[in-house]
Scaffold this motif. Structure first.
Motif, short mmCIF file in Angstrom:
data_model
loop_
_atom_site.label_atom_id
_atom_site.label_comp_id
_atom_site.label_asym_id
_atom_site.label_seq_id
_atom_site.Cartn_x
_atom_site.Cartn_y
_atom_site.Cartn_z
N ILE A 1 0.89 -1.26 0.12
CA ILE A 1 0.06 -0.02 -0.09
C ILE A 1 0.96 1.32 0.16
N LEU A 2 0.62 2.21 -1.03
CA LEU A 2 1.35 3.47 -0.89
C LEU A 2 0.41 4.53 -0.27
N PHE A 3 0.92 5.83 0.10
CA PHE A 3 0.19 6.73 0.64
C PHE A 3 -0.77 7.37 -0.13
N VAL A 4 -0.59 7.40 -1.68
CA VAL A 4 -1.67 7.61 -2.69
C VAL A 4 -2.93 6.72 -2.59
N ASP A 5 -2.68 5.55 -2.26
CA ASP A 5 -3.67 4.63 -2.30
C ASP A 5 -4.71 4.95 -1.05
N HIS A 6 -4.33 5.97 -0.21
CA HIS A 6 -5.17 6.45 0.99
C HIS A 6 -6.24 7.54 0.26
N LEU A 7 -5.79 8.27 -0.76
CA LEU A 7 -6.46 9.17 -1.37
C LEU A 7 -7.97 8.81 -1.72
N SER A 8 -8.75 9.74 -1.80
CA SER A 8 -10.09 9.49 -2.22
C SER A 8 -10.18 9.20 -3.82
N PRO A 9 -11.12 8.52 -4.62
CA PRO A 9 -11.06 8.30 -5.71
C PRO A 9 -10.86 9.88 -6.71
N LEU A 10 -11.37 10.55 -6.19
CA LEU A 10 -11.41 12.04 -7.12
C LEU A 10 -9.89 12.30 -6.98
N LYS A 11 -9.21 12.72 -5.57
CA LYS A 11 -7.87 13.08 -5.55
C LYS A 11 -6.92 12.00 -6.20
N LYS A 12 -7.35 10.83 -6.15
CA LYS A 12 -6.54 9.83 -6.91
C LYS A 12 -6.29 9.86 -8.38
N GLY A 13 -7.53 10.52 -8.91
CA GLY A 13 -7.54 10.68 -10.39
C GLY A 13 -6.38 11.87 -10.80
N ILE A 14 -6.78 13.12 -9.66
CA ILE A 14 -5.76 14.14 -9.97
C ILE A 14 -4.52 13.70 -9.81
N PHE A 15 -4.12 12.71 -8.82
CA PHE A 15 -2.51 12.37 -8.61
C PHE A 15 -2.08 11.73 -9.82
N ARG A 16 -3.14 10.90 -10.61
CA ARG A 16 -2.39 9.94 -11.75
C ARG A 16 -2.37 10.94 -12.96
N LYS A 17 -2.82 12.21 -13.13
CA LYS A 17 -2.70 12.93 -14.17
C LYS A 17 -1.16 13.75 -13.93
N LYS A 18 -1.28 14.24 -12.42
CA LYS A 18 -0.18 15.35 -11.89
C LYS A 18 1.11 14.10 -12.25
N TYR A 19 1.07 12.99 -11.82
CA TYR A 19 2.00 12.18 -11.51
C TYR A 19 2.67 11.62 -13.24
N LYS A 20 1.81 11.70 -14.08
CA LYS A 20 2.01 11.40 -15.49
C LYS A 20 3.06 12.53 -15.91
N LYS A 21 2.50 13.78 -15.53
CA LYS A 21 3.31 15.02 -16.08
C LYS A 21 4.54 15.07 -15.41
N ILE A 22 4.80 14.63 -14.07
CA ILE A 22 5.85 14.70 -13.26
C ILE A 22 6.87 13.93 -13.84
N MET A 23 6.53 12.70 -14.41
CA MET A 23 7.35 11.74 -14.95
C MET A 23 7.80 12.01 -16.13
N GLU A 24 6.85 12.70 -17.07
CA GLU A 24 7.35 13.19 -18.48
C GLU A 24 8.36 14.15 -18.40
N GLN A 25 8.18 14.98 -17.55
CA GLN A 25 9.21 16.26 -17.20
C GLN A 25 10.47 15.64 -16.74
N GLN A 26 10.54 14.83 -16.01
CA GLN A 26 11.82 14.16 -15.28
C GLN A 26 12.62 13.49 -16.41
N ARG A 27 11.83 12.80 -17.41
CA ARG A 27 12.50 12.08 -18.53
C ARG A 27 13.04 13.17 -19.59
N GLU A 28 12.15 14.38 -19.61
CA GLU A 28 12.74 15.33 -20.53
C GLU A 28 14.22 15.80 -20.00
N GLN A 29 14.29 16.07 -18.68
CA GLN A 29 15.42 16.42 -18.05
C GLN A 29 16.44 15.48 -18.21
N LEU A 30 16.20 14.32 -18.35
CA LEU A 30 17.66 13.35 -18.46
C LEU A 30 18.34 13.58 -19.70
#
Ligand code: NI
Length: 152
Positions: A123-152
Protein backbone atom coordinates in the motif's frame (compact mmCIF):
# COMPACT_ATOMS: atom_id res chain seq x y z
CA UNK A 1 25.53 -4.34 2.49
CA UNK A 2 24.54 -3.57 -1.08
CA UNK A 3 22.80 -0.31 -1.79
CA UNK A 4 19.40 -1.05 -3.32
CA UNK A 5 17.72 1.12 -5.94
CA UNK A 6 14.44 2.74 -4.94
CA UNK A 7 11.52 1.40 -6.97
CA UNK A 8 9.14 4.00 -8.37
CA UNK A 9 5.37 3.90 -8.73
CA UNK A 10 3.88 2.10 -10.70
CA UNK A 11 6.50 -0.68 -10.36
CA UNK A 12 4.51 -3.84 -9.53
CA UNK A 13 6.86 -4.79 -6.66
CA UNK A 14 5.35 -1.87 -4.71
CA UNK A 15 1.98 -3.66 -4.72
CA UNK A 16 3.36 -6.93 -3.32
CA UNK A 17 2.58 -8.08 0.19
CA UNK A 18 5.93 -8.88 1.81
CA UNK A 19 6.61 -12.27 3.41
CA UNK A 20 7.47 -12.46 7.11
CA UNK A 21 11.08 -12.79 8.22
CA UNK A 22 11.44 -16.26 9.78
CA UNK A 23 15.18 -16.63 10.42
CA UNK A 24 17.22 -14.76 13.00
CA UNK A 25 20.81 -15.87 12.92
CA UNK A 26 23.87 -13.71 13.44
CA UNK A 27 23.75 -12.28 9.95
CA UNK A 28 20.00 -11.95 9.50
CA UNK A 29 19.91 -8.32 8.42
CA UNK A 30 22.03 -8.53 5.24
CA UNK A 31 20.20 -11.71 4.22
CA UNK A 32 16.80 -10.10 4.38
CA UNK A 33 15.42 -10.00 0.85
CA UNK A 34 13.59 -7.01 -0.57
CA UNK A 35 10.18 -8.65 -0.16
CA UNK A 36 10.57 -9.36 3.56
CA UNK A 37 8.73 -7.66 6.40
CA UNK A 38 11.48 -5.34 7.56
CA UNK A 39 11.02 -1.61 8.01
CA UNK A 40 13.63 0.94 9.01
CA UNK A 41 12.25 4.20 10.35
CA UNK A 42 14.31 7.32 11.08
CA UNK A 43 12.48 10.49 12.07
CA UNK A 44 15.42 12.56 13.27
CA UNK A 45 15.85 15.93 11.60
CA UNK A 46 18.81 16.60 9.29
CA UNK A 47 20.71 18.36 12.11
CA UNK A 48 20.02 15.65 14.72
CA UNK A 49 21.76 12.32 15.30
CA UNK A 50 20.05 9.41 13.51
CA UNK A 51 17.46 7.61 15.58
CA UNK A 52 16.90 4.37 13.71
CA UNK A 53 14.18 1.89 14.53
CA UNK A 54 14.55 -1.46 12.77
CA UNK A 55 11.21 -3.26 12.88
CA UNK A 56 11.08 -6.92 11.83
CA UNK A 57 7.57 -8.34 11.18
CA UNK A 58 6.01 -5.20 12.66
CA UNK A 59 2.34 -5.20 13.61
CA UNK A 60 0.26 -2.29 14.90
CA UNK A 61 -1.49 -3.57 18.03
CA UNK A 62 -3.16 -0.34 19.14
CA UNK A 63 -4.27 2.91 17.49
CA UNK A 64 -5.59 6.14 18.94
CA UNK A 65 -6.73 9.48 17.61
CA UNK A 66 -6.62 10.95 14.13
CA UNK A 67 -4.00 12.83 12.22
CA UNK A 68 -3.89 14.28 8.71
CA UNK A 69 -0.40 15.37 7.66
CA UNK A 70 1.28 15.85 4.32
CA UNK A 71 3.31 12.82 3.21
CA UNK A 72 5.72 12.03 0.46
CA UNK A 73 7.53 8.86 -0.54
CA UNK A 74 10.81 8.03 -2.30
CA UNK A 75 8.78 5.68 -4.51
CA UNK A 76 6.45 8.47 -5.64
CA UNK A 77 8.88 11.30 -6.54
CA UNK A 78 7.84 14.95 -6.33
CA UNK A 79 4.29 14.31 -5.14
CA UNK A 80 2.89 15.15 -1.68
CA UNK A 81 -0.59 14.79 -0.21
CA UNK A 82 -2.36 14.84 3.13
CA UNK A 83 -3.18 11.36 4.43
CA UNK A 84 -5.58 10.31 7.20
CA UNK A 85 -3.75 8.19 9.80
CA UNK A 86 -3.96 7.33 13.48
CA UNK A 87 -2.31 9.94 15.70
CA UNK A 88 -0.75 7.39 18.10
CA UNK A 89 0.18 3.76 17.54
CA UNK A 90 1.68 0.92 19.52
CA UNK A 91 3.71 -1.40 17.29
CA UNK A 92 4.93 -4.88 18.22
CA UNK A 93 7.96 -6.16 16.31
CA UNK A 94 11.07 -8.29 16.55
CA UNK A 95 14.41 -6.58 16.88
CA UNK A 96 17.39 -7.88 14.88
CA UNK A 97 18.17 -10.39 17.66
CA UNK A 98 14.70 -11.91 17.29
CA UNK A 99 13.41 -10.48 20.58
CA UNK A 100 9.86 -9.10 20.71
CA UNK A 101 9.65 -5.42 21.56
CA UNK A 102 6.91 -2.79 21.60
CA UNK A 103 7.17 0.86 20.72
CA UNK A 104 4.64 3.60 21.42
CA UNK A 105 4.80 6.43 18.95
CA UNK A 106 3.03 9.68 18.17
CA UNK A 107 3.72 12.62 15.86
CA UNK A 108 5.97 12.07 12.86
CA UNK A 109 7.24 8.73 14.12
CA UNK A 110 3.67 7.33 14.31
CA UNK A 111 3.01 8.48 10.75
CA UNK A 112 6.30 7.07 9.46
CA UNK A 113 5.60 3.69 11.10
CA UNK A 114 2.15 3.50 9.48
CA UNK A 115 3.57 4.58 6.11
CA UNK A 116 6.35 1.95 6.24
CA UNK A 117 4.10 -0.90 7.43
CA UNK A 118 1.72 -0.02 4.57
CA UNK A 119 4.64 -0.58 2.16
CA UNK A 120 4.99 -4.12 3.53
CA UNK A 121 1.35 -4.69 2.59
CA UNK A 122 1.76 -3.26 -0.91
CA UNK A 123 0.00 0.00 0.00
CA UNK A 124 1.34 3.44 -0.99
CA UNK A 125 0.25 6.71 0.61
CA UNK A 126 -1.55 7.64 -2.61
CA UNK A 127 -3.75 4.54 -2.16
CA UNK A 128 -5.33 6.34 0.82
CA UNK A 129 -6.54 9.24 -1.35
CA UNK A 130 -10.21 9.58 -2.29
CA UNK A 131 -11.06 8.35 -5.83
CA UNK A 132 -11.30 11.97 -6.98
CA UNK A 133 -7.90 12.93 -5.53
CA UNK A 134 -6.38 9.72 -6.86
CA UNK A 135 -7.53 10.68 -10.35
CA UNK A 136 -5.85 14.08 -9.94
CA UNK A 137 -2.71 12.36 -8.64
CA UNK A 138 -2.50 10.04 -11.68
CA UNK A 139 -2.65 13.00 -14.08
CA UNK A 140 -0.14 15.11 -12.13
CA UNK A 141 2.21 12.17 -11.66
CA UNK A 142 2.18 11.39 -15.38
CA UNK A 143 3.29 14.98 -16.01
CA UNK A 144 5.96 14.78 -13.30
CA UNK A 145 7.36 11.59 -14.89
CA UNK A 146 7.33 13.14 -18.37
CA UNK A 147 9.16 16.24 -17.09
CA UNK A 148 11.76 14.09 -15.36
CA UNK A 149 12.35 12.10 -18.56
CA UNK A 150 12.81 15.33 -20.54
CA UNK A 151 15.42 16.52 -18.04
CA UNK A 152 17.54 13.37 -18.50
NI1 NI B 1 7.30 5.44 1.23
Amino acid sequence: MALLAIKHYPDPVLKQVAEPVDAFDGSAAPQVGVARRLAVVDCSGSDEPAQLFTLVNPEIVHREGDSCEEEGCLSVPAYYAKVDRSARVRVRYFNLDGVVEELEADGLLAIAIQHEIDHLDGILFVDHLSPLKKGIFRKKYKKIMEQQREQL
